[in-house]
Design an enzyme around this catalytic site. Structure first.
Site, PDB file in Angstrom:
ATOM      1  N   GLU A  13      28.208  39.315  43.968  1.00 15.04           N
ATOM      2  CA  GLU A  13      28.917  38.433  44.630  1.00 15.04           C
ATOM      3  C   GLU A  13      30.585  37.915  43.333  1.00 15.04           C
ATOM      4  O   GLU A  13      30.529  37.323  42.765  1.00 15.04           O
ATOM      5  CB  GLU A  13      27.841  36.960  43.989  1.00 15.04           C
ATOM      6  CG  GLU A  13      26.469  37.059  44.822  1.00 15.04           C
ATOM      7  CD  GLU A  13      26.843  37.249  45.826  1.00 15.04           C
ATOM      8  OE1 GLU A  13      27.782  37.277  46.274  1.00 15.04           O
ATOM      9  OE2 GLU A  13      25.499  37.774  46.997  1.00 15.04           O
ATOM     10  N   ALA A  16      26.494  39.911  55.390  1.00 16.41           N
ATOM     11  CA  ALA A  16      27.288  41.366  55.422  1.00 16.41           C
ATOM     12  C   ALA A  16      28.621  41.480  55.247  1.00 16.41           C
ATOM     13  O   ALA A  16      29.292  41.324  56.438  1.00 16.41           O
ATOM     14  CB  ALA A  16      26.229  42.159  57.005  1.00 16.41           C
TER      15      ALA A  16
END
Length: 386
Positions: A363, A123
């Protein structure tokens, strides 16, 4: 690490057969349910899919980066939901622990993650801190021997089903950007931690994603990963490896879509012959094959560099940028070759077309990786910009 190459390639062969025989036949069911059924999760755990990169000392396979990407290229040839279900445990959900966790933390959590008994997640992203992760606002205030966390995370893969959260939070508000960030481990049942409802998404059915909220969430200082203020360095270790891993996970869907479309165009007839005999279709097939080959070679070279101890920060971005964009182009061509059937639900290419769109966003978006690649290129030439 599987040190005998023959043993490892035998494992890859068994993984390929497992995906073909056990997972691909259940893809439509997972899409319909928007869930990976418990019996599949249990079976994947029994096969060892949750522990690829977790060290052998803690019950995993201890794969090298090269071995991990080769395995990722196999498992990602089936529905994205399957690899996403195991992917946080064998990737971002365990990597911070592997990289910077204490021995006590590793012994407590890694064996359970490797066995699939618990699910981890990572997270870091927030509503106002996505691409600029160093600007995160979630705070962790020291109070005695505890930390008190407040803030919100968003777009967290597997958060709705996670038991263990690796959380980045700001412990020093006076320090700019990355310098004041720390990494923490937080268990699901901790008071003050709540998980939002799963988002309704364009694709990747069966892979739950949601927000995570912290409201005066108290955790012991022993849940700090590494040292206070070094969390962003831990995150970069996680993300540099994960970007190579994710690039490899873009290869499998592209291979699968190409296989599907080659079979389709070999039998689909127009004007008295298979459409695969037409040169414009053959050109699209050739472009798909060439780009897949190039991406695979790029990823394997970068994985080997990382395994040899080289700094691959720029190469990891190159891999993620090129492979995710490549996969999107392959998906688009395959839908085009399917014609009207490519726009109809319930075929693998239509599903992958929706699923792989996310690869260019998480990402690090493609644009962030372009900036990172350019910045590193200028830096290597001795130039820097403010």
């Amino acid at each position: 690490m599987i040190r005998n190459p023959n043993e490892f390639f035998s494992f890859l062969d068994s993984l390929k057969k497992y995906c073909q025989n056990k997972l691909i036949p259940r893809e439509a069911e997972v899409e319909l349910l928007d869930d990976v059924p418990p019996d599949i999760v249990s079976d994947m755990a029994g096969f060892g899919l949750f522990g690829f990169s977790i060290p052998e000392a803690y019950g995993g396979y201890g794969m090298t980066t090269e071995e991990l990407v080769l395995a990722a290229m196999e498992i990602s040839q089936c529905s994205v939901a399957f690899r996403a279900r195991v992917g946080t445990n064998t990737g971002i959900g365990s990597e911070a622990l592997v990289a910077d966790g204490s021995e006590a933390q590793k012994e407590k959590y890694l064996p359970r993650l490797a066995r699939g008994e618990i699910t981890g997640c990572f997270a870091i992203t927030e509503p106002d801190a996505g691409s600029d992760a160093a600007s995160l606002k979630t705070s962790a205030r020291k109070e005695g021997n505890d930390f008190i966390l407040n803030g919100t995370k968003c777009f967290i893969t597997n958060a709705p089903i996670s038991d263990l959260f690796t959380v980045m939070a700001r412990t020093d508000q006076s320090k700019p950007k990355a310098d004041g960030v720390s990494a923490f481990l937080i268990e699901r049942n901790t008071p003050g931690l709540t998980v939002g409802s799963p988002y309704k998404k364009m694709g990747q059915a069966g892979s739950p994603v949601s927000e995570v909220h912290f409201e005066n969430c108290r955790i012991p200082s022993g849940n700090l990963i590494g040292i206070e203020g070094a969390g962003f360095k831990t995150a970069m270790k996680v993300l540099n490896k994960q970007r190579i891993h994710l690039a490899a996970l873009c290869i499998g869907p592209a291979i699968r879509m190409l296989d599907e479309i080659v079979n389709y165009t070999s039998v689909r007839g127009q004007f008295g012959k298979p459409i695969g005999a037409f040169q414009l279709v053959q050109a699209m097939i050739a472009d798909c094959q060439t780009e897949i080959y190039a991406a695979k070679a790029l990823i394997l070279e970068t994985a080997r560099k990382r395994d040899s101890g080289e700094d691959v920060s720029m190469e990891a971005s190159i891999c993620k940028y090129f492979a995710s964009e490549m996969c999107g182009r392959v998906a688009d061509r395959c839908v085009q070759m399917l014609g009207g059937y490519g726009y109809i639900s319930d075929n693998p290419i239509e599903r992958f077309y929706r699923d792989v769109r996310l690869f260019r966003l998480y990402e690090g978006t493609s644009q962030i990786h372009q900036l990172n690649i350019a910045r590193n290129t200028f830096k290597k030439a001795g130039h820097t910009f403010n």
